[in-house]
Design a protein around this motif. Sequence first.
Motif, PDB file in Angstrom:
ATOM      1  N   ARG A 289      17.118  54.411  97.547  1.00 61.30           N
ATOM      2  CA  ARG A 289      15.693  53.791  97.686  1.00 61.30           C
ATOM      3  C   ARG A 289      15.924  53.740  99.198  1.00 61.30           C
ATOM      4  NH1 ARG A 289      11.379  53.146  93.582  1.00 61.30           N
ATOM      5  NH2 ARG A 289       9.648  53.077  95.718  1.00 61.30           N
ATOM      6  N   MET A 290      16.336  53.117  99.775  1.00 61.84           N
ATOM      7  CA  MET A 290      16.620  52.792 101.525  1.00 61.84           C
ATOM      8  C   MET A 290      16.804  54.720 101.639  1.00 61.84           C
ATOM      9  SD  MET A 290      18.550  49.235 101.980  1.00 61.84           S
ATOM     10  CE  MET A 290      17.024  47.616 100.645  1.00 61.84           C
ATOM     11  N   ILE A 291      17.484  55.404 101.038  1.00 65.09           N
ATOM     12  CA  ILE A 291      18.117  56.666 101.576  1.00 65.09           C
ATOM     13  C   ILE A 291      16.830  57.474 101.684  1.00 65.09           C
ATOM     14  CG2 ILE A 291      19.347  58.116 101.955  1.00 65.09           C
ATOM     15  CD1 ILE A 291      21.653  55.897 100.701  1.00 65.09           C
ATOM     16  N   ASP A 292      16.391  57.493 100.940  1.00 62.90           N
ATOM     17  CA  ASP A 292      15.267  58.184 100.467  1.00 62.90           C
ATOM     18  C   ASP A 292      14.060  58.023 101.452  1.00 62.90           C
ATOM     19  OD1 ASP A 292      16.313  59.645  98.576  1.00 62.90           O
ATOM     20  OD2 ASP A 292      15.217  58.206  96.987  1.00 62.90           O
ATOM     21  N   ALA A 293      13.801  56.262 102.184  1.00 58.00           N
ATOM     22  CA  ALA A 293      12.864  56.262 102.716  1.00 58.00           C
ATOM     23  C   ALA A 293      13.161  56.755 104.335  1.00 58.00           C
ATOM     24  CB  ALA A 293      12.551  55.086 102.736  1.00 58.00           C
ATOM     25  N   ARG A 294      14.322  56.928 104.442  1.00 64.08           N
ATOM     26  CA  ARG A 294      15.078  57.070 105.966  1.00 64.08           C
ATOM     27  C   ARG A 294      14.418  56.161 107.349  1.00 64.08           C
ATOM     28  NH1 ARG A 294      14.515  63.771 106.212  1.00 64.08           N
ATOM     29  NH2 ARG A 294      15.702  64.161 104.134  1.00 64.08           N
ATOM     30  N   ARG A 295      13.957  54.792 106.304  1.00 65.65           N
ATOM     31  CA  ARG A 295      14.028  54.064 107.593  1.00 65.65           C
ATOM     32  C   ARG A 295      15.322  52.425 107.593  1.00 65.65           C
ATOM     33  NH1 ARG A 295       9.449  50.891 108.248  1.00 65.65           N
ATOM     34  NH2 ARG A 295      10.595  49.806 107.010  1.00 65.65           N
ATOM     35  N   GLY A 296      16.399  52.600 107.161  1.00 65.49           N
ATOM     36  CA  GLY A 296      17.635  51.905 107.256  1.00 65.49           C
ATOM     37  C   GLY A 296      16.947  51.384 105.952  1.00 65.49           C
ATOM     38  N   GLY A 297      18.044  49.496 106.417  1.00 66.37           N
ATOM     39  CA  GLY A 297      18.021  49.516 105.631  1.00 66.37           C
ATOM     40  C   GLY A 297      18.936  47.520 105.508  1.00 66.37           C
ATOM     41  N   ARG A 298      18.658  46.765 104.800  1.00 66.53           N
ATOM     42  CA  ARG A 298      20.044  45.818 104.569  1.00 66.53           C
ATOM     43  C   ARG A 298      19.770  45.140 102.968  1.00 66.53           C
ATOM     44  NH1 ARG A 298      19.492  47.052 109.187  1.00 66.53           N
ATOM     45  NH2 ARG A 298      19.122  44.816 111.667  1.00 66.53           N
ATOM     46  N   ILE A 299      21.138  45.193 102.834  1.00 62.33           N
ATOM     47  CA  ILE A 299      21.529  45.344 101.643  1.00 62.33           C
ATOM     48  C   ILE A 299      22.711  43.629 101.683  1.00 62.33           C
ATOM     49  CG2 ILE A 299      23.577  45.352  99.660  1.00 62.33           C
ATOM     50  CD1 ILE A 299      22.281  48.273  99.773  1.00 62.33           C
ATOM     51  N   ILE A 300      22.377  42.384 101.174  1.00 65.20           N
ATOM     52  CA  ILE A 300      23.330  41.275 101.194  1.00 65.20           C
ATOM     53  C   ILE A 300      23.474  41.039  99.784  1.00 65.20           C
ATOM     54  CG2 ILE A 300      22.743  38.475 101.713  1.00 65.20           C
ATOM     55  CD1 ILE A 300      20.347  40.509 103.558  1.00 65.20           C
ATOM     56  N   ALA A 301      24.490  40.557  99.620  1.00 66.63           N
ATOM     57  CA  ALA A 301      25.067  39.830  97.731  1.00 66.63           C
ATOM     58  C   ALA A 301      25.372  38.347  98.356  1.00 66.63           C
ATOM     59  CB  ALA A 301      26.182  40.811  97.968  1.00 66.63           C
ATOM     60  N   VAL A 302      25.121  37.644  97.762  1.00 65.98           N
ATOM     61  CA  VAL A 302      25.365  36.070  97.825  1.00 65.98           C
ATOM     62  C   VAL A 302      26.429  36.378  96.488  1.00 65.98           C
ATOM     63  CG1 VAL A 302      25.167  34.239  97.408  1.00 65.98           C
ATOM     64  CG2 VAL A 302      22.924  35.379  97.924  1.00 65.98           C
ATOM     65  N   THR A 303      28.035  35.670  97.504  1.00 60.62           N
ATOM     66  CA  THR A 303      29.406  35.791  96.738  1.00 60.62           C
ATOM     67  C   THR A 303      28.834  34.667  95.865  1.00 60.62           C
ATOM     68  OG1 THR A 303      30.255  36.412  98.370  1.00 60.62           O
ATOM     69  CG2 THR A 303      30.114  38.349  97.207  1.00 60.62           C
ATOM     70  N   SER A 304      30.766  33.307  96.971  1.00 63.20           N
ATOM     71  CA  SER A 304      30.925  32.509  96.349  1.00 63.20           C
ATOM     72  C   SER A 304      31.867  32.586  97.456  1.00 63.20           C
ATOM     73  CB  SER A 304      31.192  32.162  95.665  1.00 63.20           C
ATOM     74  OG  SER A 304      32.428  30.950  95.287  1.00 63.20           O
ATOM     75  N   VAL A 305      32.899  31.270  97.822  1.00 60.17           N
ATOM     76  CA  VAL A 305      33.404  30.825  99.475  1.00 60.17           C
ATOM     77  C   VAL A 305      34.776  31.561  97.862  1.00 60.17           C
ATOM     78  CG1 VAL A 305      33.308  28.915  99.854  1.00 60.17           C
ATOM     79  CG2 VAL A 305      33.870  28.326  97.661  1.00 60.17           C
ATOM     80  N   HIS A 306      34.582  31.838  96.338  1.00 60.27           N
ATOM     81  CA  HIS A 306      35.853  32.196  95.142  1.00 60.27           C
ATOM     82  C   HIS A 306      35.615  34.135  95.571  1.00 60.27           C
ATOM     83  CE1 HIS A 306      36.158  27.884  94.212  1.00 60.27           C
ATOM     84  NE2 HIS A 306      34.819  28.219  94.028  1.00 60.27           N
ATOM     85  N   GLU A 307      35.115  34.018  96.530  1.00 55.03           N
ATOM     86  CA  GLU A 307      35.530  36.000  96.536  1.00 55.03           C
ATOM     87  C   GLU A 307      36.348  35.813  97.691  1.00 55.03           C
ATOM     88  OE1 GLU A 307      33.451  38.765  99.892  1.00 55.03           O
ATOM     89  OE2 GLU A 307      32.484  36.886  99.478  1.00 55.03           O
ATOM     90  N   HIS A 308      37.214  34.775  98.818  1.00 56.34           N
ATOM     91  CA  HIS A 308      37.845  34.395  98.428  1.00 56.34           C
ATOM     92  C   HIS A 308      39.376  33.596  98.770  1.00 56.34           C
ATOM     93  CE1 HIS A 308      35.448  36.718 102.340  1.00 56.34           C
ATOM     94  NE2 HIS A 308      34.477  35.421 102.346  1.00 56.34           N
ATOM     95  N   GLN A 309      38.993  32.567  98.309  1.00 56.61           N
ATOM     96  CA  GLN A 309      40.240  31.332  97.360  1.00 56.61           C
ATOM     97  C   GLN A 309      39.434  30.964  95.894  1.00 56.61           C
ATOM     98  OE1 GLN A 309      42.379  30.492  99.470  1.00 56.61           O
ATOM     99  NE2 GLN A 309      41.907  31.436 101.063  1.00 56.61           N
ATOM    100  N   PRO A 310      41.073  31.601  95.161  1.00 55.38           N
ATOM    101  CA  PRO A 310      40.390  30.825  93.794  1.00 55.38           C
ATOM    102  C   PRO A 310      40.112  29.473  93.382  1.00 55.38           C
ATOM    103  CG  PRO A 310      43.006  31.851  93.957  1.00 55.38           C
ATOM    104  CD  PRO A 310      41.912  31.427  94.933  1.00 55.38           C
ATOM    105  N   ARG A 311      39.492  29.161  91.878  1.00 55.85           N
ATOM    106  CA  ARG A 311      39.166  27.537  91.882  1.00 55.85           C
ATOM    107  C   ARG A 311      39.966  27.431  90.027  1.00 55.85           C
ATOM    108  NH1 ARG A 311      33.846  24.615  91.155  1.00 55.85           N
ATOM    109  NH2 ARG A 311      34.830  22.407  90.166  1.00 55.85           N
ATOM    110  N   VAL A 312      40.983  27.167  89.434  1.00 54.07           N
ATOM    111  CA  VAL A 312      40.806  27.085  88.349  1.00 54.07           C
ATOM    112  C   VAL A 312      39.965  26.220  87.753  1.00 54.07           C
ATOM    113  CG1 VAL A 312      42.485  25.108  86.939  1.00 54.07           C
ATOM    114  CG2 VAL A 312      43.099  25.308  89.296  1.00 54.07           C
ATOM    115  N   GLY A 313      40.308  27.527  86.139  1.00 52.99           N
ATOM    116  CA  GLY A 313      39.331  27.964  85.038  1.00 52.99           C
ATOM    117  C   GLY A 313      38.163  28.877  85.509  1.00 52.99           C
ATOM    118  N   PHE A 314      38.875  29.286  86.927  1.00 51.47           N
ATOM    119  CA  PHE A 314      37.172  30.540  87.080  1.00 51.47           C
ATOM    120  C   PHE A 314      37.635  31.291  86.443  1.00 51.47           C
ATOM    121  CE2 PHE A 314      35.738  26.236  87.505  1.00 51.47           C
ATOM    122  CZ  PHE A 314      34.233  26.530  87.399  1.00 51.47           C
TER     123      PHE A 314
END
Length: 265
Positions: free
Chosen positions: A128-153
Amino acid sequence: MAFEPRTAIVTGSNSGIGRSSAVGLAAAGLDVGITWHRNEAGAHETADEVRALGRRAVVARLDTTDLPGCGDVVESLADQLGGLDVFVNNAGAGASIPFLETTWEDWRRVIATDLDGAFICIQRAARRMIDARRGGRIIAVTSVHEHQPRVGFSAYDAAKHGLGGLIKTAALELGEYGITVNAVAPGEIATHMNADANQDSHTIDRPGVPLGRPGDAREVAAVIAFLASTESSFVTGASWVVDGGMLQMGPQAGSHLTSDEWRQG
């Protein structure tokens, strides 16, 4: 053309980080699409807060395990808003299950919710952003567990590691269209997911966090608002950790543990 955000979609914005992000973007002058999965009343409460700030709010149910149908919800909200400048992928779920006890069904549910659905929704938003040719911002909420693991997860860790990698690759490929792509990686935040939704995070003791407490959802939303703004124009492919310094405690905690209690998660 200079990027000037006017519209945003925040998935999973019926409570917690999603709600705070939707309200924060409305305060910055954006109309907001709000999604919910199980808590419709919460989504309408978020919409009321957005409208109280003088901005438009549209609400829809989004199930990120509905593949690839969840992308149609993004399209519909963008149509109702009259465009899409900022997309915040916040919807997700976790499961605390030891690796050896994780069933194929457990694994697929978490991966579908946190990674497969994110891929579909982010890709639709980017198109949608590409078609509009206005630029854009995409932000994903991940977690600290994007970087470090946790037991049981194991499934959650895999999904969040994967989402972090997706964001980095998307940043490389979408930069030519004026679209920035970043992750926000919260640590423990006082929300309903941690049974602390109605408690002031400053009153909760967390000795293992350098700042001594969990975060407030509004503290994560403030980083998201920055990444959605014109001021973040030269920031892409980054993962912004919002954890009170918790990740820096890895070796420190490891050398000071005196029992095997951590093995229980």
